[in-house]
Write an enzyme that holds these catalytic residues in place. Structure first.
Site, PDB file in Angstrom:
ATOM      1  CB  CYS A  84      39.614 -22.511 -52.303  1.00 36.39           C
ATOM      2  SG  CYS A  84      38.614 -21.933 -53.716  1.00 36.39           S
ATOM      3  CG  HIS A 334      35.413 -25.840 -50.698  1.00 35.45           C
ATOM      4  ND1 HIS A 334      36.255 -25.427 -50.050  1.00 35.45           N
ATOM      5  CD2 HIS A 334      35.602 -25.434 -52.036  1.00 35.45           C
ATOM      6  CE1 HIS A 334      37.153 -24.778 -50.619  1.00 35.45           C
ATOM      7  NE2 HIS A 334      36.674 -24.677 -52.010  1.00 35.45           N
TER       8      HIS A 334
END
Length: 388
Positions: A84, A334
């Protein structure tokens, strides 16, 4: 050593866009950033690109050159992967390249296509950011991993699900006017607490969504900005990166994030500031407990005090230290590989005054972006400041 300035930023809307390819998404964000910058695209010397699951989502590796082509560039292009934190790491390397005098103009960004995989497929793809041998094969998913971290935090410092619910409510409220956000709807504490549990103590509203999207940033040296009359009033003055053991069982304490501690320390020292100088922050709240860990690692609160910050109003839009005015990962979304530079884009707009939530921070000069990979096995922190 040159000062690195943010000349332009670009974003796609974040959300469910399963029909769009990553190259399509990145072309939109990259071209928007170039247009916003006022830089001649022929002056861009390289692309630093973040992506995590391209092989699984699109059967596509070696995405750097592909994305350069998508925005019409014939330049060296490198893909960075740190789960991420992929485009956060790309950002850090681009900043260092400019500082070293190896380039004057760089395009940095990231993209992720996730919804075409479906919920089960995306969950499986995300899980490979954990330790396959000791976690994934045992059935670990990221909701479960962050639930373990939340339980450890509650055991060590205290806290309740209601404290976490206030974080979700805050970030949904922040996202309301953000045209790029996936969830532009308010929720209540009661709704958050009554939502289905996904991994106790975390419920549905404690988790960020599965998101498709892209982001991009044009960085220039101070000399280039002056020479070409580029108005770039936001500079990257600090950068830091930290790491930690990947598997949770190998860590000494699940209630803290040492990788982020290290990254924050480096970034603050690099910028010559302290946590007390920060006016606003964008942090990696993939789960509500992650925002708590991030704010404590960034030095905004002592250990055990970050859990009540949203409930007490400190980190809200009207508080003394607004956190995630964009809506954060929780409400903005996200798209994994795009998240790091999306934070930079949002912070740049906040500081230069053209963000939908800039009115919450009049006169703000210093912002911090915190981007984490996996269960914070990787962390990157950047300091952005308003300069003349």
């Amino acid at each position: 050593m040159t000062t690195v300035r943010v000349a332009g930023v670009g974003l796609t809307p974040f959300g469910e866009q399963p029909e769009r390819t990553a190259r399509d998404l990145f072309a939109e964000a990259g071209l928007a950033a170039i247009d916003d910058s006022g830089v001649d695209s022929g002056d861009i010397e390289a692309l630093f690109y973040g992506n995590f699951m391209g092989e699984m989502a699109e059967h596509q590796g070696h995405q750097g050159p592909l994305m350069a082509e998508a925005v019409g560039l014939d330049v060296p292009a490198t893909r960075y992967e740190a789960a991420c934190a992929s485009s956060g790491v790309a950002m850090r390397q681009a900043v260092r390249t400019l500082r070293n005098g190896e380039a004057d103009v760089l395009l940095v960004g990231g993209a992720e296509r996730m919804n075409n995989l479906g919920t089960a497929g995306a969950t499986e793809a995300l899980a490979i950011a954990a330790d396959d041998l000791y976690e994934v094969r045992a059935g670990m998913t990221f909701p479960g991993a962050y639930a373990l971290m939340a339980r450890a935090y509650f055991d060590e410092f205290g806290g309740t699900r209601e404290d976490l619910a206030h974080i979700a409510v805050k970030n949904h409220e922040n996202a309301l006017p953000n045209e790029y956000a996936q969830f532009r709807r308010a929720i209540t504490v009661e709704q958050a607490l009554e939502a289905p549990l996904i991994a106790s103590p975390l419920g549905l509203f404690d988790a960020c969504p599965i998101t498709d999207g892209a982001s991009a940033v044009v960085l220039v040296s101070e000399d280039y900005a002056k020479k070409h009359g580029i108005e770039a009033t936001v500079a990257v003055t600090g950068t830091g990166q930290g790491g930690d053991k990947m598997a949770l069982q190998d860590r000494g304490d699940l209630a803290t994030s040492p990788a982020a501690d290290k990254a924050a320390k480096q970034a603050y020292e690099d910028a010559g500031i302290s946590a007390k100088d920060v006016d606003v922050a964008e942090v990696h709240d993939c789960f509500t407990i992650a925002e708590v860990l991030a704010t404590e690692s960034l030095g905004f609160f002592e250990r055990g005090e970050g859990i009540t910050a949203a409930r007490e109003g400190t980190t809200t839009r009207t508080g003394s230290l607004p956190v995630n005015l964009s809506g954060g990962l929780k409400a903005k979304g996200h798209p994994v590989g795009a998240t790091g530079t999306a934070q930079i884009a949002e912070m740049t707009k906040l500081l230069r005054g053209d963000h939908a939530r800039s009115d919450a921070i009049p006169g703000a000069d210093v912002g911090v972006c915190h981007n984490a990979g996996g269960t914070v096995g990787s962390a990157v922190v950047h300091v952005l400041e308003v300069v003349e």
